[in-house]
Scaffold this motif. Structure first.
Motif, PDB file in Angstrom:
ATOM      1  N   UNK A 507     -25.093 -15.140  13.188  1.00 53.69           N
ATOM      2  CA  UNK A 507     -26.144 -15.565  12.838  1.00 53.69           C
ATOM      3  C   UNK A 507     -26.651 -16.800  13.443  1.00 53.69           C
ATOM      4  N   UNK A 508     -28.273 -16.625  13.643  1.00 46.93           N
ATOM      5  CA  UNK A 508     -28.865 -18.158  14.199  1.00 46.93           C
ATOM      6  C   UNK A 508     -29.515 -18.620  13.068  1.00 46.93           C
ATOM      7  N   UNK A 509     -29.320 -17.665  11.978  1.00 43.25           N
ATOM      8  CA  UNK A 509     -29.999 -18.463  10.565  1.00 43.25           C
ATOM      9  C   UNK A 509     -29.251 -19.529   9.822  1.00 43.25           C
ATOM     10  N   UNK A 510     -29.509 -19.803   8.840  1.00 46.59           N
ATOM     11  CA  UNK A 510     -28.763 -20.891   7.977  1.00 46.59           C
ATOM     12  C   UNK A 510     -27.617 -20.421   7.578  1.00 46.59           C
ATOM     13  N   UNK A 511     -26.291 -20.939   7.955  1.00 48.42           N
ATOM     14  CA  UNK A 511     -25.142 -20.410   7.260  1.00 48.42           C
ATOM     15  C   UNK A 511     -24.725 -20.610   5.950  1.00 48.42           C
ATOM     16  N   UNK A 512     -25.344 -21.542   5.255  1.00 50.13           N
ATOM     17  CA  UNK A 512     -25.205 -21.669   3.895  1.00 50.13           C
ATOM     18  C   UNK A 512     -26.107 -20.713   3.118  1.00 50.13           C
ATOM     19  N   UNK A 513     -27.055 -20.553   3.623  1.00 49.87           N
ATOM     20  CA  UNK A 513     -28.027 -19.411   2.861  1.00 49.87           C
ATOM     21  C   UNK A 513     -27.416 -18.234   3.039  1.00 49.87           C
ATOM     22  N   UNK A 514     -26.734 -17.777   4.168  1.00 49.66           N
ATOM     23  CA  UNK A 514     -26.193 -16.346   4.089  1.00 49.66           C
ATOM     24  C   UNK A 514     -25.125 -16.376   3.230  1.00 49.66           C
ATOM     25  N   UNK A 515     -24.140 -17.242   3.260  1.00 45.51           N
ATOM     26  CA  UNK A 515     -23.025 -17.052   2.233  1.00 45.51           C
ATOM     27  C   UNK A 515     -23.646 -17.052   0.665  1.00 45.51           C
ATOM     28  N   UNK A 516     -24.663 -17.856   0.474  1.00 45.68           N
ATOM     29  CA  UNK A 516     -24.939 -17.846  -0.918  1.00 45.68           C
ATOM     30  C   UNK A 516     -25.588 -16.607  -1.179  1.00 45.68           C
ATOM     31  N   UNK A 517     -26.303 -15.838  -0.175  1.00 46.95           N
ATOM     32  CA  UNK A 517     -26.829 -14.443  -0.511  1.00 46.95           C
ATOM     33  C   UNK A 517     -25.915 -13.663  -0.785  1.00 46.95           C
ATOM     34  N   UNK A 518     -24.791 -13.677   0.055  1.00 48.81           N
ATOM     35  CA  UNK A 518     -23.474 -12.564  -0.164  1.00 48.81           C
ATOM     36  C   UNK A 518     -23.190 -12.713  -1.579  1.00 48.81           C
ATOM     37  N   UNK A 519     -23.439 -13.887  -2.397  1.00 45.32           N
ATOM     38  CA  UNK A 519     -22.982 -14.039  -3.655  1.00 45.32           C
ATOM     39  C   UNK A 519     -24.159 -14.136  -4.682  1.00 45.32           C
ATOM     40  N   UNK A 520     -25.231 -13.142  -4.135  1.00 45.19           N
ATOM     41  CA  UNK A 520     -26.391 -13.019  -4.975  1.00 45.19           C
ATOM     42  C   UNK A 520     -27.027 -14.548  -5.589  1.00 45.19           C
ATOM     43  N   UNK A 521     -26.912 -15.229  -4.953  1.00 44.85           N
ATOM     44  CA  UNK A 521     -27.629 -16.647  -5.340  1.00 44.85           C
ATOM     45  C   UNK A 521     -28.999 -16.544  -5.115  1.00 44.85           C
ATOM     46  N   UNK A 522     -29.705 -16.372  -6.101  1.00 46.80           N
ATOM     47  CA  UNK A 522     -31.140 -16.170  -6.036  1.00 46.80           C
ATOM     48  C   UNK A 522     -31.814 -17.571  -5.502  1.00 46.80           C
ATOM     49  N   UNK A 523     -31.229 -18.634  -5.654  1.00 49.49           N
ATOM     50  CA  UNK A 523     -31.740 -19.862  -5.194  1.00 49.49           C
ATOM     51  C   UNK A 523     -31.490 -20.080  -3.722  1.00 49.49           C
ATOM     52  N   UNK A 524     -31.036 -19.178  -2.998  1.00 53.99           N
ATOM     53  CA  UNK A 524     -30.478 -19.590  -1.674  1.00 53.99           C
ATOM     54  C   UNK A 524     -31.541 -19.927  -0.833  1.00 53.99           C
ATOM     55  N   UNK A 525     -31.349 -20.862  -0.159  1.00 56.60           N
ATOM     56  CA  UNK A 525     -32.375 -21.457   0.841  1.00 56.60           C
ATOM     57  C   UNK A 525     -31.785 -22.207   2.154  1.00 56.60           C
ATOM     58  N   UNK A 526     -32.431 -22.416   3.092  1.00 57.66           N
ATOM     59  CA  UNK A 526     -31.813 -23.003   4.300  1.00 57.66           C
ATOM     60  C   UNK A 526     -31.419 -24.535   3.632  1.00 57.66           C
ATOM     61  N   UNK A 527     -30.226 -24.804   4.292  1.00 54.54           N
ATOM     62  CA  UNK A 527     -29.553 -25.903   3.832  1.00 54.54           C
ATOM     63  C   UNK A 527     -29.914 -27.076   4.576  1.00 54.54           C
ATOM     64  N   UNK A 528     -30.332 -27.193   5.776  1.00 51.98           N
ATOM     65  CA  UNK A 528     -30.568 -28.235   6.680  1.00 51.98           C
ATOM     66  C   UNK A 528     -29.535 -29.022   7.180  1.00 51.98           C
ATOM     67  N   UNK A 529     -28.187 -28.497   6.849  1.00 52.44           N
ATOM     68  CA  UNK A 529     -27.005 -29.179   7.402  1.00 52.44           C
ATOM     69  C   UNK A 529     -26.303 -28.548   8.294  1.00 52.44           C
ATOM     70  N   UNK A 530     -26.184 -27.125   8.233  1.00 56.30           N
ATOM     71  CA  UNK A 530     -25.230 -26.412   9.198  1.00 56.30           C
ATOM     72  C   UNK A 530     -25.690 -26.477  10.554  1.00 56.30           C
ATOM     73  N   UNK A 531     -24.784 -26.169  11.514  1.00 58.09           N
ATOM     74  CA  UNK A 531     -25.241 -26.113  12.877  1.00 58.09           C
ATOM     75  C   UNK A 531     -26.474 -25.518  13.180  1.00 58.09           C
ATOM     76  N   UNK A 532     -26.885 -24.361  12.543  1.00 58.59           N
ATOM     77  CA  UNK A 532     -28.017 -23.745  12.931  1.00 58.59           C
ATOM     78  C   UNK A 532     -29.164 -24.245  12.414  1.00 58.59           C
ATOM     79  N   UNK A 533     -29.110 -25.192  11.255  1.00 57.99           N
ATOM     80  CA  UNK A 533     -30.147 -25.817  10.830  1.00 57.99           C
ATOM     81  C   UNK A 533     -30.390 -27.127  11.562  1.00 57.99           C
ATOM     82  N   UNK A 534     -29.133 -27.843  11.822  1.00 63.37           N
ATOM     83  CA  UNK A 534     -29.439 -29.206  12.408  1.00 63.37           C
ATOM     84  C   UNK A 534     -28.719 -29.428  13.562  1.00 63.37           C
ATOM     85  N   UNK A 535     -28.371 -28.483  14.248  1.00 67.22           N
ATOM     86  CA  UNK A 535     -27.881 -28.432  15.631  1.00 67.22           C
ATOM     87  C   UNK A 535     -26.401 -28.949  15.613  1.00 67.22           C
TER      88      UNK A 535
END
Length: 767
Positions: A507-535
């Motif tokens: 994925x080129x999207x936020x990795x933390x958001x991806x994992x949180x959505x796999x756990x049905x976390x309704x508050x999942x949003x881009x983390x700003x920290x992973x390699x896709x968010x911050x480089x």
């Protein structure tokens, strides 16, 4: 301290997060929370209880009295358990402080005269951590699990005498006949609080289904009225949460009649920085570790998918000067405890571990988690990475996927619940027996590996179709239906999880958001920290020196093959007149394989030869050269025929191949090349009996395999004559060793035909 390092979560967030994924339970939890004082309508009793709870927490974390304060949802859970005897499910991220809830509740309940808390946990490492944590709060905790069998009697006596506040029990104990029939009823009758750790395991829909956990359903139903129950997990999606909440309500009465209180929070871990490094091959992954391990913060865990990979990586990193330790299911218990202690004290840079370490390791300052190989489930992956960064501001989480990952996924998927005909066969054997049947005796009659057979029996036991007693298993005679739809659903779920891990890696999207959505976390949003968010924070390049060293380490061939020395139990009952120890005059010698299919060195090179549909072709020059090196090392090593030792065996007088329909060209070419290079005669080949093919030989349990192999091969007259004309040891050449029984049966036949010793040599060994 981890319990105070993050801001308090408001109750409204907890409820809003849960609503939508499981609306009915969310509404119910909101009403329940209001009933115990959410709206500020606290009684004096509740205020006093809160003060007492915070005092216990302060002791637990080593703070001054009153200096630590429970988070709001921690307090809601404690009050529900202590003041109202509620059944409560807490779904919160790793490091949130779930263990604080049950230790604080335990202390308060014990002060009020309640019986001991029973914690059911599958995590031996976490058990040891929790015993130490409980002691800090003045709570006496003891554990009964597979690592302390010599203490069970003493511990049970202490529990009976009221000297134990917390008893931690592994789920496997729940299915032990003596514990289930003698100890468990007393515990259920006297327990003050039942805690189910890793509660997703109760659910058939959980990613880590464990049949031993299903017995908890019976225990929940049998608890006396008013006994509080706490279930905790960090990784339950909406469906698993709903299932566990429903099961917690089983048998509930009084205050529990409306169902379980569910407290579910957001799963983001602000300290974790996720990244994926896609490197060309195993050598580059090892070289990357050698070049960059020192740049990772603090100490951490390097996870692998197999024991072989853990051993390889540990050996390589030690060779490169790193202080690391290996940790797997094959590690002795004393060595495990030493490795855990070394990591806790930062005496090692990393533990190189399989899932045997799992999520059950409590080290708040763990600075990194690296996976060399991708787990097959994003939920399992999130559990493991969640051990990092609990008590520090920043921790690195890196995934280094490999091309061998999917082959390993397929292998573990093959261990799923057996087909219906094998289950029915097991029930028939048990029903026909006039006494309990042991697992070894069942193996002789049922075509299943022992591990799958034992898991199947546990499932059948909980379903009521069989019963475990002293001496083995019996059939109950109760009707039982094979749940085809459920097993098919689970298989599809596994496939979906595997696809999710492929998607996570690319994925080129936020990795933390991806994992949180796999756990049905309704508050999942881009983390700003992973390699896709911050480089990307780490380069992909490796040094030439590290890469050369990694290639040399992974290219080093040779694996010992220990010979079989005992025939499986029960062969006589299925018409094979073999039992007990294999006579020394009929055993194979210790053999050699070029590599393991599960390792990341030669395994990656050999695995394509054995893939489904792979073409049968001559052995490659590269493999021949490596086999010759294996032979040279073998001959000159301890016990080798060229070692010069006084008791060294005679040099092999010839080479014998093994018939193969799938790999005939491969085995024949390898046999002839070894004979040519070693300047030994190619004496012939062990053939199929009646030119048949033991394609029906089960690759399952030992008894069934020996039964099928016993008459599958013959030593042709020409080969027998060659053995008589060339008395001495022979090299027995085959393509693959799985269980070792083919080599054992063939060695017996060759030695009976005149070979004085048989040295097995194969390209690959399974496992």
């Amino acid at each position: 301290m981890p319990y105070r390092s993050e801001p308090h979560q408001t109750p409204q967030k907890s409820v809003d997060n849960f609503r939508g994924s499981y609306p009915q339970a969310a509404d119910r939890s909101w009403r329940d929370v209001g009933a115990i004082g959410l709206h500020g309508d606290m009684t004096e009793t509740s205020t006093t209880l809160r003060t007492a709870a915070d005092t216990v927490l302060s002791r637990l974390v080593g703070a001054e009295p009153g200096a630590a304060r429970l988070r709001e949802d921690q307090w809601l859970a404690v009050e529900a358990l202590v003041a109202h005897g509620r059944r409560t499910l807490v779904v919160q991220r790793t490091g949130w402080g779930k263990s604080a809830v049950y230790f604080v509740a335990t202390a308060l309940l014990r002060e009020r005269g309640s019986g001991p808390t029973v914690i059911v946990s599958p995590l031996l490492a976490l058990m040891r951590n929790q015993v130490e944590a409980a002691a800090r709060a003045g709570i006496r905790a003891r554990t009964i699990n597979s690592s302390n069998t010599e203490e069970w009697g003493e511990i049970e006596a202490e529990v009976a005498a009221g000297e134990v506040d917390v008893l931690l029990v592994s789920p496997e104990r729940l299915n032990n006949p003596d514990f289930r029939d003698q100890v468990l009823p007393k515990l259920a009758a006297t327990t003050g609080l039942l805690v189910v750790d890793e509660a997703h395991c109760i659910s058939d829909w959980g990613h880590d289904f464990r049949p031993d956990y299903r017995r908890l359903r019976t225990m929940l139903a049998d608890l006396p009225s008013g006994v509080p129950v706490l279930a905790t997990t960090a990784t339950a999606n909406a469906r698993v949460t709903a299932d566990v909440a429903e099961q917690l309500g089983t048998g509930a009465t009084g205050a529990d009649q409306d169902g379980a209180l569910v407290l579910r929070g957001p799963l983001d871990r602000e300290s974790l920085s996720l990244g994926v490094l896609r490197l060309p091959d195993a050598a580059h992954r090892l070289a990357w570790l050698a070049d960059h391990l020192d740049t990772l913060p603090g100490s951490g865990i390097i996870y692998t998918l197999t024991v072989a990979a853990a051993d390889e990586i540990t050996a390589f990193l030690r060779q490169r000067g790193f202080t690391v330790a290996s940790y797997s299911g094959k590690t002795e218990n004393a060595d495990r405890q030493a490795a855990e202690a070394d990591l806790l004290a930062n005496r090692v840079k990393a533990l190189v571990a399989t899932s045997a370490l799992g999520m059950g390791f409590d080290k708040p300052d763990l600075g990194f988690v690296v996976h060399v190989g991708s787990p097959s489930s994003p939920i399992a992956y999130y559990q493991q990475v969640g051990r990092a960064g609990r008590g520090v501001d920043h921790a690195e989480v890196l995934l280094l996927p490999g091309r061998e990952d999917e082959a390993i996924w397929r292998y573990f998927a093959s261990l799923a619940f057996p087909p219906e005909e094998q289950v029915r066969r097991t029930l028939e054997v048990l029903a026909a027996a006039d006494r309990p049947v042991s697992v070894p005796a069942l193996e002789a009659r049922v075509d299943l590996r022992r591990s799958r057979l034992e898991i199947m029996l546990k499932v059948l036991d909980v379903d009521g179709a069989v019963h475990r007693v002293r001496g083995g298993w019996t059939a109950t005679g109760r009707p039982w239906a094979y749940d085809t739809d459920r097993y098919a659903w689970v298989a599809r779920q596994r496939e979906s999880e595997q696809q999710a891990m492929r998607d996570y890696a690319t994925t080129t999207a936020c990795r933390m958001e991806f994992l949180r959505r796999q756990l049905d976390d309704e508050q999942a949003a881009p983390c700003g920290r992973c390699d896709n968010c911050a480089g990307a924070r780490f380069p992909l390049d490796v040094s030439a020196a590290a890469l050369d060293a990694a290639r040399a380490a992974l290219g080093r061939p040779g694996v010992e093959l220990e010979p079989r020395k005992m025939w499986p139990t029960g062969l006589e009952a299925i018409g094979v007149a073999l039992k007990g120890r294999i006579p020394a005059t009929e055993q194979a010698a210790t053999g050699r394989a070029l590599g393991r299919l599960s390792d990341i060195g030669w395994g990656n090179r050999l695995r394509p030869l054995f893939a489904e549909g792979a073409a049968d072709q001559p052995v490659s020059p590269e493999a021949v050269d490596a086999v010759i090196q294996v032979l040279a090392d073998w001959a000159k090593g301890p016990g080798g025929w060229a070692s010069g030792a006084p008791d060294a065996p005679q040099r092999p007088v010839g080479v014998v191949g093994v018939a193969s329909h799938r790999h005939r060209v491969l085995v024949d070419s390898l046999s002839s090349r070894i004979a040519e290079v070693g300047r030994m005669p190619l004496l012939g080949r062990v053939e199929y009996a009646d030119d048949g093919d033991p394609g029906g030989v089960p690759r399952s349990n030992s008894a069934q395999r020996v039964r099928a192999l016993h008459d599958a091969f013959v030593v042709p007259q020409e080969l027998a004559a060659a053995l008589q004309a060339n008395p001495g040891p022979v090299l027995l050449v085959d393509d693959l060793s799985d269980t070792g029984w083919t080599l054992a049966v063939l060695a017996r036949q060759l030695r009976r035909a005149g070979a004085t010793a048989v040295f097995p040599l194969v390209l690959a060994v399974q496992g």
